[in-house]
Design a protein around this motif. Structure first.
Motif, PDB file in Angstrom:
ATOM      1  N   GLU A   1      62.191   0.700  32.936  1.00  0.00           N
ATOM      2  CA  GLU A   1      62.588   0.204  34.269  1.00  0.00           C
ATOM      3  C   GLU A   1      62.143  -1.246  34.465  1.00  0.00           C
ATOM      4  N   ALA A   2      60.878  -1.528  34.095  1.00  0.00           N
ATOM      5  CA  ALA A   2      60.351  -2.897  34.254  1.00  0.00           C
ATOM      6  C   ALA A   2      61.107  -3.867  33.348  1.00  0.00           C
ATOM      7  N   LEU A   3      61.375  -3.446  32.108  1.00  0.00           N
ATOM      8  CA  LEU A   3      62.092  -4.332  31.174  1.00  0.00           C
ATOM      9  C   LEU A   3      63.525  -4.582  31.668  1.00  0.00           C
ATOM     10  N   ASP A   4      64.170  -3.537  32.192  1.00  0.00           N
ATOM     11  CA  ASP A   4      65.537  -3.703  32.709  1.00  0.00           C
ATOM     12  C   ASP A   4      65.550  -4.712  33.851  1.00  0.00           C
ATOM     13  N   LYS A   5      64.536  -4.586  34.734  1.00  0.00           N
ATOM     14  CA  LYS A   5      64.458  -5.519  35.875  1.00  0.00           C
ATOM     15  C   LYS A   5      64.362  -6.969  35.397  1.00  0.00           C
ATOM     16  N   ALA A   6      63.611  -7.148  34.284  1.00  0.00           N
ATOM     17  CA  ALA A   6      63.417  -8.501  33.750  1.00  0.00           C
ATOM     18  C   ALA A   6      64.526  -8.881  32.758  1.00  0.00           C
ATOM     19  N   LYS A   7      65.516  -7.981  32.594  1.00  0.00           N
ATOM     20  CA  LYS A   7      66.618  -8.201  31.628  1.00  0.00           C
ATOM     21  C   LYS A   7      66.077  -8.468  30.226  1.00  0.00           C
TER      22      LYS A   7
END
Ligand code: COA
Length: 331
Positions: free
Chosen positions: A240-246
């Motif tokens: 989730e965190a990585l997706d938010k940061a693309k």
């Protein structure tokens, strides 16, 4: 505007308790503990307190950041095992290190505590309220452990870790083109599952109650439920965190996870399809120190030069609450 960690520090009690020492206390074996948890030994307090350990870790973090205590704006101590309810541990630390200007308070999110404190400092610094903060995870869990319960007493240890964080106003560009500082965070809680890992403190008692309730003052845990929660929720919140940061899993150099169990860390690595070599570990020497595990590990890897400028880190904590979270940052 972002924030950067410019100093780290840690402090552990002197006394080492091995699995063989525990064999003298409960029916267990070094082989069972190592196989199920990856732990060989842990540090146990013989007088060190949450505040004295925290203060030592803070002094080391300040020394690395080349700052003096009177420059500190904010002290946040994450702990679930303070010696005193009042005053809070952060105020004790403020006094011990002489950070007279700082505002100081505690935060309890159990094993996610350091991560949640870091994220809280991020919010304060981003809004310009403060320019810097000392973030601490400190625990003396040995006093919360039932030393006759082999299901829990083998897991925990005592210790403290700290990080000094500063607002980074201009861009700090690293050699690999990455901008240093916090990139993204994700945190969550599931209070409905609180009972799977709990420790009562003071049940309701007052002059108007005829029969005061007595609580169990020791850590109680449904190990398998905690295991299931961690192995499912931790990879999900990192993603989730990585997706938010693309960002992709391969953009990360180090996954600095809460050290609860080697098998949990291995399972997270597998689910993320990431090389286990990118998951630093020290649990074999220190056990699970709740909020202190992430900052102690961070300090050990930072001081030994294994974390380099420009490296991207995911810090991820999980524990009682239940609480969980992940933060992405470039060193
Ligand atoms: N030594 C030897 N045997 C032990 C033992 C010990 N210290 N603790 C439990 N056992 C026994 C149990 O009594 C059980 O015996 P039985 O089969 O005769 O009933 C057997 O070992 C298996 O117990 P179980 O609880 O199913 O083991 P497990 O594989 O789930 O491992 C944990 C137990 C605690 C290591 C594991 O559940 C775990 O790591 N959970 C996560 C805990 C955690 O990380 N908590 C903190 C989160 S922040």
């Amino acid at each position: 505007m972002t924030i950067r960690i410019t100093g780290t520090g840690s402090a552990l009690p002197e006394k080492i308790v091995t699995n063989f020492d525990l064999q003298e206390l409960v029916e267990t074996s070094d082989e069972w503990i190592q196989k199920r948890t990856g732990i060989a030994e842990r540090r146990i307090s013989t007088g060190e307190t949450v505040s004295t350990l925290a203060a030592r870790a803070c002094e080391r973090a300040l020394e690395m950041a080349k700052k003096t205590a009177d420059e500190v704006d904010l002290i946040l101590v994450a702990t679930c095992s303070p010696e005193q309810l009042l005053p809070c541990c952060a105020c004790q630390v403020q006094d011990l290190i002489g950070a007279a200007r700082a505002a100081a308070f505690d935060l309890n999110a159990a094993c996610s505590g350091f991560l949640f404190a870091l994220n809280t400092a991020y919010a304060y610094l981003q809004t310009g309220i403060y320019r810097n903060a000392l973030i601490v995870g400190s625990e003396v869990l040995s006093k919360l452990v039932d030393w006759s319960d082999r299901g829990t007493c083998i897991l925990f240890g005592d210790g403290a870790g700290a990080a000094f964080v500063e607002a980074s106003v201009g861009e700090v560009l690293r050699g690999n083109g990455r901008k240093a500082g916090m990139e993204c965070l994700f945190q969550g809680s599931d209070g409905a599952k609180g009972a799977v890992l709990s420790c009562e403190e003071r049940p309701v008692a007052n002059a108007f109650l005829s029969t005061a309730k007595t609580g169990n003052p020791y850590i109680q845990m449904d190990g398998q439920e905690v295991y299931k929660f961690a192995t499912k929720q931790v990879p999900a919140c990192i993603q989730e965190a990585l997706d938010k940061a693309k960002l992709a899993v391969d953009d990360v150099d180090w996954f600095v996870l809460h050290q609860a169990n080697v098998r949990i860390i291995e399972s997270v690595a597998k689910r993320l399809r990431a090389d286990i070599a990118r998951f630093p570990m020290n649990i074999n020497r220190v056990g699970n120190m709740s909020s202190a595990t992430i900052p102690v590990l961070l300090d050990e890897w930072n001081r030994s030069g294994r974390i380099k400028e420009g490296d991207r880190l995911v810090l991820s904590g999980f524990g009682a609450g239940l609480t969980y979270g992940a933060s992405v940052l470039v060193w």
